[in-house]
Design a protein around this motif. Structure first.
Motif, short mmCIF file in Angstrom:
data_model
loop_
_atom_site.label_atom_id
_atom_site.label_comp_id
_atom_site.label_asym_id
_atom_site.label_seq_id
_atom_site.Cartn_x
_atom_site.Cartn_y
_atom_site.Cartn_z
N PHE A 106 7.13 7.49 -8.91
CA PHE A 106 5.85 7.32 -9.60
C PHE A 106 5.96 6.38 -10.78
O PHE A 106 5.12 5.50 -10.98
CB PHE A 106 5.32 8.69 -10.02
CG PHE A 106 4.11 8.67 -10.89
CD1 PHE A 106 2.94 8.04 -10.49
CD2 PHE A 106 4.14 9.28 -12.13
CE1 PHE A 106 1.82 8.02 -11.30
CE2 PHE A 106 3.02 9.28 -12.95
CZ PHE A 106 1.86 8.64 -12.53
N ASP A 162 0.92 11.57 -15.57
CA ASP A 162 -0.30 11.74 -14.78
C ASP A 162 -1.30 12.66 -15.47
O ASP A 162 -2.20 13.20 -14.83
CB ASP A 162 0.03 12.28 -13.38
CG ASP A 162 0.85 13.56 -13.42
OD1 ASP A 162 0.65 14.36 -14.34
OD2 ASP A 162 1.69 13.75 -12.52
N ARG A 169 -1.49 5.23 -10.77
CA ARG A 169 -0.69 4.09 -10.30
C ARG A 169 -1.58 2.96 -9.79
O ARG A 169 -1.28 1.79 -10.01
CB ARG A 169 0.28 4.54 -9.20
CG ARG A 169 1.13 3.39 -8.70
CD ARG A 169 2.48 3.80 -8.27
NE ARG A 169 3.27 2.62 -7.92
CZ ARG A 169 4.58 2.61 -7.82
NH1 ARG A 169 5.28 3.69 -8.10
NH2 ARG A 169 5.22 1.52 -7.49
N GLY A 193 5.69 7.01 -14.12
CA GLY A 193 4.68 7.23 -15.14
C GLY A 193 5.19 6.91 -16.54
O GLY A 193 6.40 6.93 -16.80
N ARG A 200 -1.87 10.98 -9.59
CA ARG A 200 -0.90 9.88 -9.48
C ARG A 200 -1.46 8.72 -8.66
O ARG A 200 -1.16 7.56 -8.95
CB ARG A 200 0.41 10.41 -8.90
CG ARG A 200 1.11 11.32 -9.87
CD ARG A 200 2.50 11.76 -9.42
NE ARG A 200 3.18 12.45 -10.50
CZ ARG A 200 4.46 12.78 -10.49
NH1 ARG A 200 5.21 12.49 -9.42
NH2 ARG A 200 5.01 13.40 -11.53
#
Length: 379
Positions: free
Chosen positions: A270, A322, A15, A272, A11
């Motif tokens: 996060f 991820d 990111r 994602g 992650r």
């Protein structure tokens, strides 16, 4: 020392590469954050630099990228990478050091340039006098031909242009199709200050670590063959807490993470998403890091014989959150306005739900490329 789970390490990487969380707003914002975006003209799908930006922005006007390079000059190209013009002073020292006498190639280049001083002066004079020119506008006046046993042997004009570009004397002014048009940098680039080697190294390595999120130790800036004071710079980043030593559970080696990336990780959220990325994408450019963190092996197969390819000549990679979950063998048929999908190769354990989001991303890619038809993936 902090220990990260494999999921946390992934992650950090995803990111930091703008492939999770809020999307950036412009091509310039992408390149400013990533620091450097590799250029490659192969257009089986799209040019590498355009595809890298699309993976983060979604649909955008590629003419905006041209304007940034050729009109506003907020970007420049150096050694087949797009870089922010705001960072030019960080690359000037490398240009002034070219060619390096520490390598065999550098010594050969220095000797060849000395033997062809008149040829070099002629090309610079032509550009200064006549303005931007393509390579075909120059006569081959080399007194000593370029001979290293490689495929560039005898390509004296191209080799001199590349040497002048590496030294920062000239740069690409614009492109006319696939053809590069050159000019002297005094007309293209602003004046810059001379910065101490340690300052240059600190700034470059800070930016590099921020863009990667996490990397093995030691690490470089990804563009310089030489970066004086790099050890001092890493020590400074560690002392200031910008670089944070970490271990990754189940993964060997010493790692460093950027403080800002860790702060974002600790803040949660996060964000994602599913993304399709190209062979030259910076998330997977370091193949060893990709295998270590994502347990995913990628090989670029364009130059392999067709019979030895597993996933196609220009396999795209699918990121889901991820995880790297598969490869796509894709080709854009521009005459038929069709995005052709020759194969979808999911990783073992990839959730079946991924197919729907991959299809949606393919539709988005096709629309951006101007396809009227987008093949469906099987399943």
């Amino acid at each position: 020392m902090r220990t990260l789970s494999l999921t946390e390490a992934r992650r950090l990487a995803v990111r930091s590469q703008l492939l999770a969380g809020p999307r950036p707003r412009s091509p310039l914002a992408v390149i400013e954050r990533l620091g450097q975006v590799q250029v490659d003209p192969t257009s089986i799908v799209a040019r590498a630099e355009r595809l890298t930006i699309w993976s983060r922005l979604g649909s955008y006007d590629v003419d905006e990228l041209r304007r940034l390079l050729e009109e506003t000059r907020e970007l420049f190209e150096y050694r087949a990478f797009l870089l922010p013009m705001a960072n030019l002073e960080l690359y000037r020292p490398a240009m002034r050091r070219f060619p390096s006498l520490r390598t065999t190639r550098g010594r050969l280049t220095a000797e060849w340039l000395r033997d062809n001083a008149a040829f070099r002066a002629y090309m610079l004079d032509e550009l200064a006098r006549r303005g931007p020119l393509p390579s075909g506008a120059f006569d081959d006046r080399a007194e000593v031909p370029w001979q290293t046993g490689g495929w560039n042997d005898g390509k004296n004009i191209g080799q001199m242009l590349e040497a002048l570009a590496r030294s920062g004397a000239i740069a690409i002014s614009r492109r006319e199709g696939a053809q590069r048009v050159w000019d002297v940098t005094s007309r293209l680039w602003p004046e810059t200050e001379d910065l101490p080697d340690e300052v240059v190294a600190i700034e470059l390595l800070d930016r590099r670590l921020r863009a990667k999120g996490i990397t093995r130790v030691p690490f470089g800036d990804g563009l310089h063959y030489e970066l004086p004071a790099s050890e001092l710079a890493i020590e400074s980043l560690l002392t200031d807490g910008v670089a944070v030593p970490v271990t990754v559970a189940g993964v060997a080696g010493e790692w460093m993470a950027h403080r800002d990336a860790l702060d974002e990780l600790d803040a949660g959220g996060f964000g994602g998403r599913t993304a399709i990325i190209g062979p030259f994408d910076p998330l997977i450019a370091d193949r060893e890091r990709t295998e270590a963190l994502f347990e995913f092996t990628y090989a670029f197969e364009l130059y392999k014989p067709a019979a030895k390819r597993r996933y196609g000549p220009y396999a795209l990679v699918v990121l889901d959150g991820d995880r790297l979950v598969g490869r796509l063998d894709v080709r854009m048929d521009r005459s038929a306005r069709r995005l052709i999908v020759n194969g979808w190769y999911a990783e073992p354990g990839a959730a079946s739900r991924v197919r729907a989001s991959v299809r949606a991303e393919l539709e988005s890619l096709g629309a951006w490329l101007g396809a009227e038809t987008v093949d469906r993936i099987a399943g």
